[in-house]
Design a protein around this motif. Sequence first.
Motif, mmCIF file in Angstrom:
data_model
loop_
_atom_site.group_PDB
_atom_site.id
_atom_site.type_symbol
_atom_site.label_atom_id
_atom_site.label_comp_id
_atom_site.label_asym_id
_atom_site.label_seq_id
_atom_site.Cartn_x
_atom_site.Cartn_y
_atom_site.Cartn_z
ATOM 1 N N ALA A 1 -1.961 5.783 9.318
ATOM 2 C CA ALA A 1 -3.462 5.903 8.842
ATOM 3 C C ALA A 1 -2.998 4.228 8.097
ATOM 4 C CB ALA A 1 -3.925 6.554 7.453
ATOM 5 N N PHE A 2 -1.977 3.756 7.764
ATOM 6 C CA PHE A 2 -2.256 2.069 7.138
ATOM 7 C C PHE A 2 -3.281 1.210 7.889
ATOM 8 C CE2 PHE A 2 1.415 4.462 5.266
ATOM 9 C CZ PHE A 2 1.244 4.058 3.620
ATOM 10 N N ALA A 3 -3.386 -0.111 7.156
ATOM 11 C CA ALA A 3 -4.508 -0.534 8.138
ATOM 12 C C ALA A 3 -3.681 -1.608 8.525
ATOM 13 C CB ALA A 3 -5.511 -0.967 6.949
ATOM 14 N N ASP A 4 -2.616 -1.887 8.214
ATOM 15 C CA ASP A 4 -1.300 -3.251 7.831
ATOM 16 C C ASP A 4 -0.337 -2.495 9.264
ATOM 17 O OD1 ASP A 4 -0.525 -5.511 8.873
ATOM 18 O OD2 ASP A 4 0.220 -5.951 6.570
ATOM 19 N N GLU B 1 1.003 -1.275 0.444
ATOM 20 C CA GLU B 1 0.392 -0.371 -0.103
ATOM 21 C C GLU B 1 0.712 1.357 -0.231
ATOM 22 O OE1 GLU B 1 -3.145 -0.688 -0.570
ATOM 23 O OE2 GLU B 1 -2.977 -2.728 0.010
ATOM 24 N N PHE B 2 0.107 2.649 -0.481
ATOM 25 C CA PHE B 2 1.313 3.774 -0.477
ATOM 26 C C PHE B 2 0.430 5.266 -0.124
ATOM 27 C CE2 PHE B 2 -0.300 3.705 -5.157
ATOM 28 C CZ PHE B 2 0.046 4.818 -4.946
ATOM 29 N N SER B 3 0.622 5.545 0.099
ATOM 30 C CA SER B 3 0.175 6.994 0.108
ATOM 31 C C SER B 3 1.060 8.191 -0.293
ATOM 32 C CB SER B 3 0.341 7.605 1.531
ATOM 33 O OG SER B 3 -0.406 8.642 1.723
ATOM 34 N N VAL C 1 1.991 13.602 6.527
ATOM 35 C CA VAL C 1 3.649 12.581 6.499
ATOM 36 C C VAL C 1 2.866 12.355 7.372
ATOM 37 C CG1 VAL C 1 5.154 11.798 6.131
ATOM 38 C CG2 VAL C 1 5.094 13.700 5.124
ATOM 39 N N GLU C 2 3.040 12.060 8.502
ATOM 40 C CA GLU C 2 3.209 11.053 9.832
ATOM 41 C C GLU C 2 1.464 10.826 9.572
ATOM 42 O OE1 GLU C 2 6.551 11.676 12.684
ATOM 43 O OE2 GLU C 2 5.123 13.293 13.419
#
Length: 256
Positions: free
Chosen positions: A97-100, A67-69, A91-92
């Motif tokens: 926010a990543f689920a994993d 996954e990415f942002s 950024v933080e």
Amino acid sequence: MKYLFIVVLLLCNVSAAIIGVKKPNVNVVFIGDSITQGVQLSDPATEAPPATAIAWMRKQKDLGTIEFSNQGHSGYTTLDFLPGGKTFAKVEDAANAFADKNALLVFSVKLGTNDSAIHGPHGAPVSPDNYIQNVKTITDKLLADFPKAIIIFEHPIWYSPNTYNGSMYLQEGLSRLQSYVPKLDSLAGAYAAANPKHVFVGDKKAFDYFEKNHQTELIAENGKQGTFYLHPNKTGAVSLGEFWGKAIERVVKSNF
């Protein structure tokens, strides 16, 4: 022989299962400027270099889910990303926010183009010493807040020495940009000694690649000193994404 065949088959299945379990899941936050953001592309969400980097990585058999942002911002310098500001907070937030939460967290950093300008962007021109101090400040804070994370410094890419849009870059800016590179490499080396396996140099090839292929892979833009080349077009974004994707994959594999 029948029993031997069964045993070998079982061992192969077990080995395949083990290999599958060991595939690392990865979350990537891309930090950068308009090149990272993909502002001149028709669909940055799918065409910007971070998206094409992840598309390439998802095709690799040695990686798990990815996954990415994309935290690229047009016109931003290292000063805009310093801790304490809204941009760094975003950024933080993206990382959190990543689920994993068990996935390997990677920050891919490509800053310097706007820092190198003669004037225009925030703080420009940023001297090589101030530039690298800013990068170190950003890196130190990311490592303090995400101690298991990996940070990758991507070398900045080439732009034409007549680049002059709303901001002035020219040959002076390009030379300054190139002076940042050895300092990035030295900073990564210092981290490798003090805090191994957390900070790496990523792509080193894109600068020369775009210098050679700018007429086909960078957008021809009208500037105050004629047609200049700065931003990747759709084809160039695929190429840059692959450079970044390969660099991230290499670093991830070295840690597993």
